[in-house]
Design an enzyme around this catalytic site. Structure first.
Site, PDB file in Angstrom:
ATOM      1  N   THR A 130      -5.484  -0.048  -4.798  1.00 10.81           N
ATOM      2  CA  THR A 130      -4.501   0.857  -4.208  1.00 10.81           C
ATOM      3  C   THR A 130      -4.459   0.702  -2.684  1.00 10.81           C
ATOM      4  O   THR A 130      -3.368   0.677  -2.111  1.00 10.81           O
ATOM      5  CB  THR A 130      -4.794   2.310  -4.633  1.00 10.81           C
ATOM      6  N   MET A 140      -2.277  -2.318  -1.927  1.00  7.26           N
ATOM      7  CA  MET A 140      -0.863  -2.049  -2.175  1.00  7.26           C
ATOM      8  C   MET A 140      -0.285  -1.179  -1.066  1.00  7.26           C
ATOM      9  O   MET A 140       0.810  -1.434  -0.557  1.00  7.26           O
ATOM     10  CB  MET A 140      -0.669  -1.353  -3.527  1.00  7.26           C
ATOM     11  N   LEU A 186       0.286  -3.175   2.077  1.00  3.62           N
ATOM     12  CA  LEU A 186       1.473  -4.017   1.966  1.00  3.62           C
ATOM     13  C   LEU A 186       2.741  -3.188   2.209  1.00  3.62           C
ATOM     14  O   LEU A 186       3.672  -3.648   2.870  1.00  3.62           O
ATOM     15  CB  LEU A 186       1.517  -4.688   0.591  1.00  3.62           C
ATOM     16  N   GLU A 224       2.888  -0.493   4.095  1.00  2.13           N
ATOM     17  CA  GLU A 224       2.905  -0.223   5.538  1.00  2.13           C
ATOM     18  C   GLU A 224       3.385  -1.456   6.311  1.00  2.13           C
ATOM     19  O   GLU A 224       4.135  -1.328   7.284  1.00  2.13           O
ATOM     20  CB  GLU A 224       1.519   0.182   6.034  1.00  2.13           C
ATOM     21  N   GLY A 253       1.228   3.938  11.740  1.00  2.00           N
ATOM     22  CA  GLY A 253       1.328   4.785  10.559  1.00  2.00           C
ATOM     23  C   GLY A 253       0.778   6.168  10.836  1.00  2.00           C
ATOM     24  O   GLY A 253      -0.250   6.314  11.494  1.00  2.00           O
ATOM     25  N   HIS A 285       0.347   4.802  -7.440  1.00  2.00           N
ATOM     26  CA  HIS A 285       0.055   3.458  -7.934  1.00  2.00           C
ATOM     27  C   HIS A 285       0.163   3.560  -9.447  1.00  2.00           C
ATOM     28  O   HIS A 285      -0.685   4.172 -10.087  1.00  2.00           O
ATOM     29  CB  HIS A 285      -1.336   3.025  -7.488  1.00  2.00           C
ATOM     30  N   ARG A 315       6.093   6.574  10.117  1.00  2.00           N
ATOM     31  CA  ARG A 315       5.540   5.832  11.239  1.00  2.00           C
ATOM     32  C   ARG A 315       6.090   6.423  12.523  1.00  2.00           C
ATOM     33  O   ARG A 315       7.160   7.042  12.521  1.00  2.00           O
ATOM     34  CB  ARG A 315       5.895   4.336  11.152  1.00  2.00           C
TER      35      ARG A 315
END
Length: 123
Positions: free
Chosen positions: A33, A36, A39, A41, A60, A67, A111
């Site tokens: 997790t 993932m 990725l 972000e 961030g 997930h 963000r």
């Protein structure tokens, strides 16, 4: 110009290095997790990178995601981030992750636009 609709897709081939076992988030050899989420972000960061003022980046601030399905080593995962709201320096993204056509995760990511030098000077 930062605006709703900006989007980017980032890809990752699942390797042993990003499995739950290696990252310490679980004990199975599947995409973790945290990998993932990273990725997602990355896709968000890159979706707006070319639209930022010189000397700025995004960091961030919040991510809320699910997930939904496991992904095995050797598969390719793609994360898609799309800007859904811009409020001053705060940018909100809808993020999704896929393996092939299968949705494996999704959520909302926030963000913030920051000046790189000023941000780093606070450390």
């Amino acid at each position: 110009m930062l605006e709703v609709g900006l989007r980017h897709t980032s890809e990752l081939k699942v390797s042993d290095a990003v499995t739950a076992i290696q990252m310490g988030s679980g004990d199975l050899p599947v995409l973790s997790t945290p990998a993932m989420t990273a990725l997602m972000e990355n896709a968000a960061m890159l979706a707006v990178a070319d639209e930022l003022p010189d000397g700025c980046t995004t960091v961030g601030g919040h991510i809320e995601s699910s997930h939904l399905r496991p992904t095995k080593v050797g598969d390719t995962v793609r994360a898609v981030a799309e800007v859904i709201k811009v409020d001053g320096k705060q940018i909100t993204f809808h993020v999704t992750a896929f393996c092939g056509e299968d949705l494996i995760g999704g959520g909302i990511h926030i963000r913030y636009v920051v000046d790189k030098e000023k941000f780093m000077s606070r450390l």
